[in-house]
Structure formats: C-alpha cells, structure tokens
Design a protein around this motif. Structure first.
Motif, PDB file in Angstrom:
ATOM      1  N   THR A 305       0.841  -1.198   0.000  1.00  0.00           N
ATOM      2  CA  THR A 305       0.000   0.000   0.000  1.00  0.00           C
ATOM      3  C   THR A 305       0.875   1.246   0.000  1.00  0.00           C
ATOM      4  N   LEU A 306       0.707   2.089  -1.020  1.00  0.00           N
ATOM      5  CA  LEU A 306       1.446   3.349  -1.079  1.00  0.00           C
ATOM      6  C   LEU A 306       0.769   4.376  -0.180  1.00  0.00           C
ATOM      7  N   SER A 307       1.568   5.154   0.529  1.00  0.00           N
ATOM      8  CA  SER A 307       1.028   6.230   1.355  1.00  0.00           C
ATOM      9  C   SER A 307       1.074   7.539   0.583  1.00  0.00           C
ATOM     10  N   ILE A 308      -0.052   8.264   0.608  1.00  0.00           N
ATOM     11  CA  ILE A 308      -0.164   9.570  -0.051  1.00  0.00           C
ATOM     12  C   ILE A 308      -0.297  10.615   1.038  1.00  0.00           C
ATOM     13  N   LEU A 309       0.715  11.455   1.207  1.00  0.00           N
ATOM     14  CA  LEU A 309       0.734  12.468   2.260  1.00  0.00           C
ATOM     15  C   LEU A 309       0.157  13.774   1.746  1.00  0.00           C
ATOM     16  N   ILE A 310      -0.756  14.370   2.527  1.00  0.00           N
ATOM     17  CA  ILE A 310      -1.306  15.674   2.166  1.00  0.00           C
ATOM     18  C   ILE A 310      -1.370  16.569   3.400  1.00  0.00           C
ATOM     19  N   ASN A 311      -1.377  17.866   3.138  1.00  0.00           N
ATOM     20  CA  ASN A 311      -1.580  18.870   4.175  1.00  0.00           C
ATOM     21  C   ASN A 311      -3.081  18.977   4.427  1.00  0.00           C
ATOM     22  N   SER A 312      -3.511  18.722   5.652  1.00  0.00           N
ATOM     23  CA  SER A 312      -4.944  18.682   5.962  1.00  0.00           C
ATOM     24  C   SER A 312      -5.635  20.020   5.728  1.00  0.00           C
ATOM     25  N   GLN A 313      -4.866  21.092   5.648  1.00  0.00           N
ATOM     26  CA  GLN A 313      -5.456  22.418   5.454  1.00  0.00           C
ATOM     27  C   GLN A 313      -5.847  22.664   3.998  1.00  0.00           C
ATOM     28  N   ASN A 314      -5.295  21.876   3.068  1.00  0.00           N
ATOM     29  CA  ASN A 314      -5.531  22.112   1.649  1.00  0.00           C
ATOM     30  C   ASN A 314      -6.660  21.220   1.142  1.00  0.00           C
ATOM     31  N   THR A 315      -7.856  21.799   1.031  1.00  0.00           N
ATOM     32  CA  THR A 315      -9.019  21.002   0.635  1.00  0.00           C
ATOM     33  C   THR A 315      -8.879  20.482  -0.790  1.00  0.00           C
ATOM     34  N   ASP A 316      -8.281  21.267  -1.689  1.00  0.00           N
ATOM     35  CA  ASP A 316      -8.089  20.790  -3.062  1.00  0.00           C
ATOM     36  C   ASP A 316      -7.181  19.568  -3.076  1.00  0.00           C
ATOM     37  N   ASP A 317      -6.131  19.570  -2.253  1.00  0.00           N
ATOM     38  CA  ASP A 317      -5.219  18.426  -2.208  1.00  0.00           C
ATOM     39  C   ASP A 317      -5.927  17.172  -1.730  1.00  0.00           C
ATOM     40  N   ARG A 318      -6.842  17.334  -0.799  1.00  0.00           N
ATOM     41  CA  ARG A 318      -7.591  16.173  -0.301  1.00  0.00           C
ATOM     42  C   ARG A 318      -8.409  15.546  -1.435  1.00  0.00           C
ATOM     43  N   THR A 319      -9.048  16.405  -2.227  1.00  0.00           N
ATOM     44  CA  THR A 319      -9.841  15.901  -3.353  1.00  0.00           C
ATOM     45  C   THR A 319      -8.958  15.270  -4.412  1.00  0.00           C
ATOM     46  N   ILE A 320      -7.835  15.925  -4.713  1.00  0.00           N
ATOM     47  CA  ILE A 320      -6.910  15.381  -5.715  1.00  0.00           C
ATOM     48  C   ILE A 320      -6.370  14.028  -5.261  1.00  0.00           C
TER      49      ILE A 320
END
Length: 471
Positions: A305-320
């Motif tokens: 399983t690959l981990s995808i790290l995102i900044n929780s503050q960036n809503t666009d990144d969460r969707t992407i």
C-alpha cells in the motif's frame, strides 16, 4: 482588501509588524517584472566586480516616508534585520550576514559565498524591502503607500505617500483586512463589505464571475502543483512503478474537475511562467491506464500500500488525493491517504515518511534557482535531512542531477541556464521522480466597478497604485 493571511503577524518583526507582501510600503532594490525577469527598482543598475562581488548603485531621487533620503547604510541595515531574524536567508541568497556593506552613500556591495550570476534576481523578493533604520512606529519604507494605522491581528490601513518619485497613488485610503476563512472572504465580496478579495476558492469563482456586481480575475503563477515521489522507499524506489503511476494520471481532468478549470495541466515540476521552464519540451505520459497496468505487471510491485501524504489544510489536495487513489486502484496499485496538519507537514515530508506527497512549489522573485535546488539537489532543503543522515534524500535523483543544478546555478546566460535546468526537468520527468499535476492560477475577486489593478504573476506583487472605483 480582504486577505487570506494576517498582514500584521507571522515573520514581520523585521518590518515592525507590517507585511512586506501586498502593501507596497517597502520596495526592494530589484523588481520582478511581469515576465519574471529582473529590472531596476531602488537600484539603477548593478555590476559584477568579480565572480563573488556585486555593486548596486542606488537611485538618488528616493526618499523614505519620513522624508529622509535613501542611503547605502539604510540598505545594509535592512538586510541586517532580515539576516538576524531569518536564519535560512544566507543559504537562500548565498550571502553571509557580514556580506553586505556600504561602499559610499549610493553604492552597496554584496559578497556572495560562491559565484552566483542570478544573485540580483534573488533579492527581488519582498523580504528585501528597504526601510529607514530609525523609523519604527510607524515604519518608513520608500513605496507608494505609507502606514496610517495598524490593528494587531486585524488590519493595516495605508494612505498614499505624496513624496513618491512617481505619480501619487490614486486610492485616498487602502485597508488590508484579514479574513481567514476562504468562504467568508468570498461572501464579503458578494455582500459588498470588501472591494477586492484575495484567494477566492476556485469552487466559488464561477458564481462570482456570473453575478452582476462582482468579477473574477485569474492569473497564471510561477507555482506548480505536483506529487513528489519518494525514490528511496519501497516500492516507489522502482522506476517502472513510478512511470506506471504517471501513466495513470489525467492532469486535464484534475484542472477541470477539482480546480474548476482554473489552472493549466502540467507536464513538469516548474511552472511555464518561469523563463527557464522546459514545459514545452518535456515528455508526456498519458493518461493511458492500460499502459500503466502493463508496467505495474512488469515491475516487482507485489501489492504494497502506497502512502499519499497531504496537508490537511488544503481542501483541493484532499480531493486530488482521492482521485489519484482511485486511478491507482484502477492500475492495481493500492494506496491510502495520510493527512497531517500544516505545522508538521513539511517535517513529515522531508523525513521521507510517505511514498507520495502532494506539494506546491512557486517563486516569489525573479531568480527561481532556489526552487530547483530545493526540490532536486541532494543538499537542497527538501532532501538534506535524509541525505545527511543516510546518503539518500526524498526525490533527489542523484549526483548527475546535482552537477547539472550546480552548473545551471552558475550559468552566465539564460540560454545556458535553460539547457542545464531543462535537462534536470527532463530526467526528473522521465524517471518518475514527480507526477506533475497543474500550474496554478491565483484567483482575485473584485467589485465590478473596481478598475486599475496592476496584475502580476506573483500575487504578492499585484499593484494597487492605480486602483479606482466608479461613482
């Protein structure tokens, strides 16, 4: 003017609490043009005395807001303040704290730690706005606006500086107010309580564009959104798998569906706005998920399983990230999304704790060399921690890329720089060290009767001197 960041706080101690961004209270020696190139501003010209010594000649028609003339001593003082409060600046601009001196009243000398032909563009950043050493309350810069009032953690009010060397700014008063929530900023424009609003959510752009009383302005920026791929963590340490991930991604769909059509599909890690970007010359992958599945099957990938790290503050990144995860699932690659807060995001990224990290990189000055160095050089800021610990890094492709970056860093002409940095971008894309996503466009909202805004690729440098409102 509704801002997304508090204009009175953050790292502005060296400017006595007033943001050097947006306000144009302070001006640097060098300007960043609309073409992301250098031009004289407070300096009339500059010359390289030798490989590591630069002399800048100052304009003689400039006064500070307290009426005092611009001098070389004031420039030295301004740089000293930045050096004392931002420890990473010497590494960024290649000048140690004792490397700035006054040759005479109108000449400032900079001593770089190594040859750096792009140095003048590096100090075209707003951090290097010049201020008078004796003016603290209010501070005195040289820009078209002077400080009238500061409300801590709320707003800054400016008025035109009548002694400005060019025409006096048109607005009789200009207030920058902090409205943290992006939807509230958009609502303030719709209700008429704000005249201009920064960083409108892309999801709200269409409704504000179509409303009779408001308008939207977008501008392509020197910022790219991408996925940094960990080259030193299994299973993304295998090139074939990294290429498969690239074949799975549809950049155009991300721009259209997530960014509301605001932005450009990316082919590389450097925005096409930056003069040495190799955007038009880079190979493109897909989308071709059948080809991606074939590469996955040919690789040694075995279901990790690959981990995808995102900044929780960036809503666009969460969707992407959710969209990317779905595409990866289609090519038989498992993934999971890990969200961390903005305070710990960068440390988590540079510690190599994820296979894939959604990041955005852009430039706020004419010299963008630090971007490619930070991202892909082994001793760049994104890779240094793991490179020093164990000789790896995160997404630095190796010694040959390091050498190309160093050659580009020292290149005398833009053509040479484009050759060296272009090859870096080529290698990064070919080996799948990144997954390019989009070149960002910022969004400003304005009342329909507001005109005279001087747009700029760097949103921090948008000009307000000609701002007017119809009767």
């Amino acid at each position: 003017m509704a801002l997304a960041r508090d204009p009175t706080q953050e790292k502005w101690d060296m400017f006595h609490g007033v943001s050097p961004y947006y306000t144009h209270v302070f001006e640097p020696l060098v300007e960043t043009t609309d073409e992301m190139e250098t031009a004289p501003l407070l300096a009339t010209d500059w010359k390289a005395v030798d490989e590591t010594t630069w002399d800048f000649s100052l304009r003689e028609d400039v006064t500070f807001h307290n009426g005092k003339p611009l001098t070389a001593d004031a420039v030295v003082h301004s740089f000293d303040r930045v050096f004392k409060q931002l420890s990473w600046v010497p590494g960024w601009i290649g000048v140690e704290p004792n490397g700035v001196s006054a040759v005479d009243e109108t000449t400032v000398r900079f001593q770089t730690t190594e040859p750096f032909p792009a140095f003048p563009g590096t100090i075209s950043h707003n951090y290097f706005g010049i201020q008078h050493p004796d003016a603290t309350d209010p501070p005195a810069g040289t820009g078209p606006f002077r400080v009238e009032n500061v409300e801590e953690e709320q707003s800054i009010t400016l008025t035109p500086y009548e002694g400005y060397r060019n025409e006096t700014a048109k607005p009789s008063e200009l207030t920058f107010e902090w409205i943290q929530d992006p939807n509230t900023r958009a609502l303030s424009l719709k209700k008429g309580s704000a005249d201009v609003t920064q960083k409108i959510p892309k999801s709200r752009a269409t409704s504000l564009r179509e409303a009779p009383g408001t308008a939207i302005e977008t501008q392509l920026t020197p910022e790219a959104g991408l996925v940094a791929v960990n080259l030193y963590s299994s299973p993304t340490d295998e090139e074939r798998l990294r290429q498969a991930l690239n074949w799975a991604v549809d950049q155009r769909q991300i721009v259209e569906s997530v960014l509301n059509g605001i932005g450009q599909p990316a082919t590389g890690p450097i925005s096409s706005v930056i003069p040495w970007a190799a955007h038009d010359d880079l190979p493109t992958y897909g989308p071709d998920r059948q080809r991606a599945r074939e590469l996955v099957a040919q690789s040694s990938y075995s279901g990790e399983t690959l981990s995808i790290l995102i900044n929780s503050q960036n809503t666009d990144d969460r969707t992407i990230a959710q969209i990317l995860s779905g595409w990866f699932d289609e090519i038989n690659v498992a993934s999971e999304i890990r969200q961390v807060g903005p305070a710990s995001f960068y440390d988590t990224f540079t510690s190599g704790e994820a296979n894939l990290t959604l990041v955005g990189f852009g430039s706020n000055s004419a010299a963008s060399d630090y971007l490619i160095r930070a991202m892909f050089h082994s001793e760049g800021s994104d890779n240094r921690k793991l490179y020093e610990q164990n000789g790896t890094g995160v997404y630095n492709p190796g010694g040959e890329v390091d050498r190309l970056i160093e050659q580009g860093y020292r290149a005398e002409t833009m053509a040479e720089k484009r050759d060296y940095y272009g090859e870096v971008q080529q290698r990064v894309v070919e080996t799948g060290a990144v997954i390019p996503l989009y070149y960002n466009e910022y969004v400003f909202g304005r009342q329909a009767d507001i005109t005279g805004i001087d747009w700029h690729p760097v949103d921090n440098m948008v000009g307000w001197s000609g701002l007017t409102q119809s009767e």
